[in-house]
Design a protein around this motif. Structure first.
Motif, PDB file in Angstrom:
ATOM      1  N   CYS A 161      23.456 -31.677 -55.579  1.00 41.01           N
ATOM      2  CA  CYS A 161      24.595 -32.603 -55.450  1.00 41.01           C
ATOM      3  C   CYS A 161      24.429 -33.844 -56.303  1.00 41.01           C
ATOM      4  O   CYS A 161      24.594 -34.967 -55.800  1.00 41.01           O
ATOM      5  CB  CYS A 161      24.819 -32.963 -53.986  1.00 41.01           C
ATOM      6  N   SER A 287      23.877 -29.567 -61.935  1.00 41.90           N
ATOM      7  CA  SER A 287      24.516 -29.408 -60.630  1.00 41.90           C
ATOM      8  C   SER A 287      25.918 -28.829 -60.785  1.00 41.90           C
ATOM      9  O   SER A 287      26.708 -29.313 -61.604  1.00 41.90           O
ATOM     10  CB  SER A 287      24.593 -30.765 -59.923  1.00 41.90           C
ATOM     11  N   PRO A 288      26.262 -27.819 -59.996  1.00 40.69           N
ATOM     12  CA  PRO A 288      27.620 -27.252 -60.090  1.00 40.69           C
ATOM     13  C   PRO A 288      28.677 -28.159 -59.468  1.00 40.69           C
ATOM     14  O   PRO A 288      29.865 -28.003 -59.725  1.00 40.69           O
ATOM     15  CB  PRO A 288      27.501 -25.942 -59.302  1.00 40.69           C
ATOM     16  N   LEU A 289      28.245 -29.095 -58.633  1.00 40.48           N
ATOM     17  CA  LEU A 289      29.183 -30.000 -57.963  1.00 40.48           C
ATOM     18  C   LEU A 289      29.375 -31.259 -58.791  1.00 40.48           C
ATOM     19  O   LEU A 289      28.407 -31.905 -59.195  1.00 40.48           O
ATOM     20  CB  LEU A 289      28.656 -30.364 -56.575  1.00 40.48           C
ATOM     21  N   THR A 325      36.749 -33.851 -65.484  1.00 38.97           N
ATOM     22  CA  THR A 325      35.449 -33.637 -64.846  1.00 38.97           C
ATOM     23  C   THR A 325      34.515 -34.772 -65.245  1.00 38.97           C
ATOM     24  O   THR A 325      34.363 -35.060 -66.433  1.00 38.97           O
ATOM     25  CB  THR A 325      34.817 -32.294 -65.269  1.00 38.97           C
ATOM     26  N   GLY A 350      33.597 -31.220 -56.146  1.00 39.48           N
ATOM     27  CA  GLY A 350      33.576 -29.785 -55.910  1.00 39.48           C
ATOM     28  C   GLY A 350      33.141 -28.967 -57.101  1.00 39.48           C
ATOM     29  O   GLY A 350      32.583 -29.473 -58.079  1.00 39.48           O
ATOM     30  N   LEU A 351      33.422 -27.663 -57.001  1.00 41.35           N
ATOM     31  CA  LEU A 351      33.019 -26.695 -58.016  1.00 41.35           C
ATOM     32  C   LEU A 351      34.099 -26.546 -59.077  1.00 41.35           C
ATOM     33  O   LEU A 351      35.251 -26.945 -58.884  1.00 41.35           O
ATOM     34  CB  LEU A 351      32.755 -25.343 -57.358  1.00 41.35           C
ATOM     35  N   LYS A 352      33.723 -25.918 -60.176  1.00 42.28           N
ATOM     36  CA  LYS A 352      34.673 -25.675 -61.260  1.00 42.28           C
ATOM     37  C   LYS A 352      35.796 -24.756 -60.812  1.00 42.28           C
ATOM     38  O   LYS A 352      36.923 -24.823 -61.315  1.00 42.28           O
ATOM     39  CB  LYS A 352      33.935 -25.080 -62.458  1.00 42.28           C
ATOM     40  N   SER A 353      35.490 -23.884 -59.842  1.00 41.09           N
ATOM     41  CA  SER A 353      36.485 -22.935 -59.339  1.00 41.09           C
ATOM     42  C   SER A 353      37.621 -23.626 -58.589  1.00 41.09           C
ATOM     43  O   SER A 353      38.652 -23.015 -58.324  1.00 41.09           O
ATOM     44  CB  SER A 353      35.812 -21.918 -58.415  1.00 41.09           C
ATOM     45  N   HIS A 355      37.018 -25.152 -55.559  1.00 41.20           N
ATOM     46  CA  HIS A 355      36.573 -25.363 -54.177  1.00 41.20           C
ATOM     47  C   HIS A 355      35.949 -26.740 -54.047  1.00 41.20           C
ATOM     48  O   HIS A 355      35.085 -27.122 -54.832  1.00 41.20           O
ATOM     49  CB  HIS A 355      35.561 -24.300 -53.766  1.00 41.20           C
TER      50      HIS A 355
END
Length: 404
Positions: A161, A287-289, A325, A350-353, A355
């Motif tokens: 995170c 981090s993906p978030l 982003t 959140g995520l790239k998707s 979510h």
């Protein structure tokens, strides 16, 4: 693991269970409760059992009498500030316990108060050397194992995170906020340096991080066992404590510089000098978030309005309102920008998707990384220092003569 450490651990786990329950994630609450009860059952350690017996009723009472609006939604800034203050209070109590233990050792008295192993978190170089020993030599240090555990936990927060540890947990960051607010009461003007100077100053923390890396990586692998078995390593925490308690002129000048930076510019120490912040800033790219802006809901694109509330709320001066982003290494995932946004669907973490993770979800991730890993290490027997008090008592009498 001392009672204070156990109580902090159990309160964190109970709070995660509470957040999961009131957020509708009842499986998360059950899993956290099972983790806590399982830890006590496996360890059969009375401070851990007593801490669970105290933490569980406290959380149940707090939930029973909490207002319905608090159960449903805790505001971002309120939750973050509460987390920072509670963790700072816990560390303050640990510091008192550690000082009493050290004073008793210095007086030649067998300590009646156990040394808190979490104090090893303030030995990042030792933690780095221990991690190198584990990876390169499969050698597990038993003198200050908590140093490696806590360093790994902080690194894990960066991967999960971003720099949420800086924004939600770091006591130095909290102290910096108070110093900055105190300065603003007397000097209202912002004292941020110009952009051409800000970037070189930000690189200072990476130079300090490079120096720490050089110490850890530069130590030959064959020398590590001798270092870990040496007298200096056995009392490295006491040497560090002595450094802060009896500072010289150079040390006092460094402290003054840090305090001045924190008061001069918001998050000044974090931005310019903190090597932990530099390390987490680098890890945050993986981090993906991330903070993400949805242009379909943002007032700028959707309504053609001029809005920069998110940017003005950011303590790191990141230009948020023009980005989709936020990838900046200075982003601490504090979510002040999200709290300031007038459209809840426009900005989130959140995520790239697409979510999103709520502020409560972010806190759960952070607390799990900071407390579940030490709990696992404790259950595996890799937390408590195996150096006897008699050896520490003997070495503290000649601490000035103990060197590398």
């Amino acid at each position: 693991m001392t009672f204070i450490e156990s109580l902090t651990l159990m309160l964190a786990l109970m709070y995660i269970a509470s957040l999961s329950y009131w957020s509708g994630k009842k499986w998360g609450a059950v899993a956290t409760l099972l983790l806590s009860v399982g830890a006590v059952a496996i360890s059969l350690y009375w401070p851990l059992a007593l801490a669970l017996a105290i933490a569980l009723p406290l959380c149940l009472i707090a939930n029973k009498f909490a207002p319905e609006e608090l159960k449903g939604e805790i505001k971002i800034n309120t939750l973050r500030e509460g987390c920072q203050h509670l963790l700072a209070l816990s560390l303050f109590i640990v510091a008192i316990q550690y000082c009493i233990n050290a004073i008793q050792l210095k007086q030649g008295i067998v300590p009646w108060l156990m040394r808190p192993d979490v104090a090893d978190a303030f030995l990042p170089i030792a933690g780095g050397i221990e991690l190198k020993a584990i990876l390169a030599l499969n050698l597990w240090d038993q003198t200050h194992p908590a140093a490696a555990v806590m360093l790994a936990a902080v690194l894990l927060t960066g991967l999960l995170c971003k720099r949420a540890f800086c924004g939600w947990a770091c006591p130095l960051g909290l102290a910096g906020e108070y110093l900055y607010a105190l300065r603003k009461r007397f000097i209202k003007a912002e004292l941020a340096p110009p952009a051409w100077l800000d970037w070189p100053l930000r690189m200072l923390k990476y130079l300090l991080l490079l120096a720490l890396f050089y110490i850890v990586i530069g130590m030959p692998s064959e020398s590590i066992p001798y270092y870990l078995q040496g007298n200096y390593h056995k009392i490295a925490d006491l040497k560090m404590a002595l450094f802060f308690v009896t500072p010289g002129l150079i040390t006092l000048a460094c402290f003054a510089l840090i305090l001045a930076l924190a008061a001069w510019r918001r998050q000044g120490f974090c931005r310019y000098l903190c090597p932990y912040g530099a390390m987490l800033g680098i890890l945050s790219f993986a981090s993906p978030l991330k903070i993400r802006r949805d242009t379909q809901h943002c007032l700028i694109e959707a309504k053609g309005m001029k809005c920069d509330k998110c940017t003005r709320a950011c303590p790191a001066n990141i230009i948020v309102h023009t980005k989709t982003t936020v990838r900046s290494d200075e982003c601490q995932a504090c979510m002040r920008c999200v709290a300031a946004c007038p459209k809840s669907a426009a900005l989130g973490f959140g995520l790239k998707s697409g979510h999103r993770v709520s502020h409560k979800g972010l806190l759960v991730l952070l607390l799990l990384a900071l407390f579940a890993l030490p709990l696992g290490a404790y259950l595996a027997g890799f937390w408590h220092s195996q150096t006897p008090d008699s050896i520490r008592m003997e070495l503290i009498q000649v601490i000035d003569r103990v060197g590398h």
